[in-house]
Design a protein around this motif. Structure first.
Motif, PDB file in Angstrom:
ATOM      1  N   VAL A 176      10.393  -2.454   3.104  1.00 50.84           N
ATOM      2  CA  VAL A 176       9.458  -3.559   3.317  1.00 50.84           C
ATOM      3  C   VAL A 176       9.870  -4.278   4.598  1.00 50.84           C
ATOM      4  O   VAL A 176      10.987  -4.795   4.696  1.00 50.84           O
ATOM      5  N   ASP A 177       8.970  -4.262   5.567  1.00 55.52           N
ATOM      6  CA  ASP A 177       9.221  -4.924   6.844  1.00 55.52           C
ATOM      7  C   ASP A 177       8.098  -5.923   7.087  1.00 55.52           C
ATOM      8  O   ASP A 177       7.035  -5.577   7.600  1.00 55.52           O
ATOM      9  N   ARG A 178       8.332  -7.159   6.643  1.00 55.77           N
ATOM     10  CA  ARG A 178       7.308  -8.211   6.705  1.00 55.77           C
ATOM     11  C   ARG A 178       6.069  -7.755   5.947  1.00 55.77           C
ATOM     12  O   ARG A 178       6.126  -7.537   4.745  1.00 55.77           O
ATOM     13  N   GLU A 179       4.950  -7.581   6.656  1.00 53.53           N
ATOM     14  CA  GLU A 179       3.709  -7.232   5.954  1.00 53.53           C
ATOM     15  C   GLU A 179       3.552  -5.725   5.752  1.00 53.53           C
ATOM     16  O   GLU A 179       2.573  -5.273   5.149  1.00 53.53           O
ATOM     17  N   VAL A 180       4.502  -4.935   6.256  1.00 55.73           N
ATOM     18  CA  VAL A 180       4.418  -3.477   6.173  1.00 55.73           C
ATOM     19  C   VAL A 180       5.292  -2.958   5.036  1.00 55.73           C
ATOM     20  O   VAL A 180       6.464  -3.322   4.935  1.00 55.73           O
ATOM     21  N   THR A 181       4.715  -2.104   4.187  1.00 61.63           N
ATOM     22  CA  THR A 181       5.474  -1.464   3.105  1.00 61.63           C
ATOM     23  C   THR A 181       5.329   0.045   3.239  1.00 61.63           C
ATOM     24  O   THR A 181       4.215   0.566   3.310  1.00 61.63           O
ATOM     25  N   ILE A 182       6.455   0.742   3.289  1.00 68.23           N
ATOM     26  CA  ILE A 182       6.464   2.194   3.476  1.00 68.23           C
ATOM     27  C   ILE A 182       7.282   2.818   2.352  1.00 68.23           C
ATOM     28  O   ILE A 182       8.393   2.367   2.064  1.00 68.23           O
ATOM     29  N   TYR A 183       6.735   3.879   1.727  1.00 72.57           N
ATOM     30  CA  TYR A 183       7.414   4.439   0.559  1.00 72.57           C
ATOM     31  C   TYR A 183       7.564   5.960   0.593  1.00 72.57           C
ATOM     32  O   TYR A 183       7.941   6.562  -0.402  1.00 72.57           O
ATOM     33  N   GLU A 184       7.333   6.593   1.732  1.00 71.21           N
ATOM     34  CA  GLU A 184       7.632   8.017   1.858  1.00 71.21           C
ATOM     35  C   GLU A 184       8.844   8.157   2.778  1.00 71.21           C
ATOM     36  O   GLU A 184       8.820   7.658   3.909  1.00 71.21           O
ATOM     37  N   PRO A 185       9.919   8.844   2.327  1.00 72.57           N
ATOM     38  CA  PRO A 185      11.153   8.881   3.123  1.00 72.57           C
ATOM     39  C   PRO A 185      10.969   9.309   4.570  1.00 72.57           C
ATOM     40  O   PRO A 185      11.487   8.668   5.484  1.00 72.57           O
ATOM     41  N   ARG A 186      10.214  10.393   4.793  1.00 71.35           N
ATOM     42  CA  ARG A 186      10.063  10.866   6.173  1.00 71.35           C
ATOM     43  C   ARG A 186       9.309   9.853   7.020  1.00 71.35           C
ATOM     44  O   ARG A 186       9.622   9.660   8.201  1.00 71.35           O
ATOM     45  N   VAL A 187       8.327   9.190   6.438  1.00 68.27           N
ATOM     46  CA  VAL A 187       7.571   8.172   7.177  1.00 68.27           C
ATOM     47  C   VAL A 187       8.478   6.984   7.493  1.00 68.27           C
ATOM     48  O   VAL A 187       8.418   6.405   8.587  1.00 68.27           O
ATOM     49  N   ILE A 188       9.342   6.635   6.548  1.00 69.68           N
ATOM     50  CA  ILE A 188      10.298   5.545   6.786  1.00 69.68           C
ATOM     51  C   ILE A 188      11.208   5.894   7.965  1.00 69.68           C
ATOM     52  O   ILE A 188      11.447   5.066   8.854  1.00 69.68           O
ATOM     53  N   LEU A 189      11.723   7.130   7.989  1.00 69.55           N
ATOM     54  CA  LEU A 189      12.630   7.549   9.061  1.00 69.55           C
ATOM     55  C   LEU A 189      11.955   7.430  10.424  1.00 69.55           C
ATOM     56  O   LEU A 189      12.530   6.883  11.372  1.00 69.55           O
ATOM     57  N   GLU A 190      10.737   7.932  10.517  1.00 67.25           N
ATOM     58  CA  GLU A 190      10.046   7.902  11.810  1.00 67.25           C
ATOM     59  C   GLU A 190       9.646   6.474  12.192  1.00 67.25           C
ATOM     60  O   GLU A 190       9.678   6.107  13.373  1.00 67.25           O
ATOM     61  N   TYR A 191       9.280   5.684  11.210  1.00 67.96           N
ATOM     62  CA  TYR A 191       8.930   4.287  11.483  1.00 67.96           C
ATOM     63  C   TYR A 191      10.131   3.551  12.079  1.00 67.96           C
ATOM     64  O   TYR A 191      10.011   2.837  13.083  1.00 67.96           O
ATOM     65  N   LEU A 192      11.292   3.736  11.475  1.00 70.76           N
ATOM     66  CA  LEU A 192      12.492   3.056  11.967  1.00 70.76           C
ATOM     67  C   LEU A 192      12.854   3.522  13.363  1.00 70.76           C
ATOM     68  O   LEU A 192      13.292   2.731  14.213  1.00 70.76           O
ATOM     69  N   ASP A 193      12.660   4.824  13.636  1.00 73.11           N
ATOM     70  CA  ASP A 193      13.002   5.329  14.963  1.00 73.11           C
ATOM     71  C   ASP A 193      12.067   4.781  16.029  1.00 73.11           C
ATOM     72  O   ASP A 193      12.477   4.531  17.162  1.00 73.11           O
ATOM     73  N   GLU A 194      10.803   4.586  15.663  1.00 75.69           N
ATOM     74  CA  GLU A 194       9.846   4.024  16.615  1.00 75.69           C
ATOM     75  C   GLU A 194       9.997   2.506  16.749  1.00 75.69           C
ATOM     76  O   GLU A 194       9.868   1.948  17.838  1.00 75.69           O
ATOM     77  N   ARG A 195      10.285   1.863  15.641  1.00 78.75           N
ATOM     78  CA  ARG A 195      10.418   0.396  15.644  1.00 78.75           C
ATOM     79  C   ARG A 195      11.706  -0.048  16.348  1.00 78.75           C
ATOM     80  O   ARG A 195      11.740  -1.073  17.010  1.00 78.75           O
TER      81      ARG A 195
END
Length: 204
Positions: free
Chosen positions: A54-73
């Protein structure tokens, strides 16, 4: 930022490695999936399972999507290549790890198989890991000179091999794998990512 983590789950561990490698300020809430899960979990993940970021208003619950989100963010240090073709190759490697390694590991860790079925699954996963040996002779990390998201996905499985009774024999064929494990397991991001329960897996 809050990360709802399974304290012994390899999918959660992948994310914690990325959080540690990028030194991201994040509140990590550890849970035992066999115990009490967070009360709010059904409202933040329609599949009612961990991990969840959970990153403020964004909620992510698929591991691979979380990994890529963190790398881009948090782009530094980068864990995906800059060029689209190279990024596509990394994504395909991760997909193969998920299909060839993670699914087999998940079946074994659940422990619902007969002895023959479990032996077959262990043999399959062991063969997949041994098949990586030649690749690891060429580069310090998986198909790369730099630590990447692929390594973040591979390392938690390798760390957990004792849990599923896979013991890689030390010989010339497995030497690159053991050198790779030593290289990754001693990285500060890996050490700092471990929960107390995960440390106990290889406490010796």
């Amino acid at each position: 930022m809050i990360f709802y983590s399974e304290e012994k789950g390899h999918y959660s561990h992948m994310v914690r490695i990325v959080l540690a490698e990028k030194d991201i300020a994040c509140e990590i809430k550890e849970f035992d999936p066999e115990g009490k899960l967070p009360e709010e979990l059904p409202t933040i993940n329609p599949y009612n399972k961990l991990p969840v970021l959970v990153d403020r208003e964004v909620t992510i619950y698929e591991p691979r999507v979380i990994l890529e989100y963190l790398d881009e963010r948090f782009p530094h240090p980068p864990l995906l290549p800059v060029y689209p073709v190279s990024r596509a190759h990394i994504r395909l490697f991760i997909q193969r790890i998920e299909k060839d390694w993670c699914e087999t590991f998940d079946e074994l860790i659940q422990g619902n198989q007969t002895g023959a079925k479990a032996k077959k699954l262990r043999t399959e996963l062991n063969s997949q890991i041994l098949g990586m040996s030649q690749i690891l002779k060429e580069k310090p990390y998986f198909m790369s000179d730099e630590f990447s998201l692929v390594d973040c996905c591979i390392a938690p499985i390798l760390w957990r091999l004792p849990l599923i009774d896979i013991d890689l024999q030390k010989n010339s064929k497995t030497k690159p794998i053991y050198e790779y494990m030593q290289r990754v397991f001693t990285k500060p991001c890996f050490i700092n990512s471990l929960s107390e329960l995960e440390r106990d897996i290889r406490s010796d």
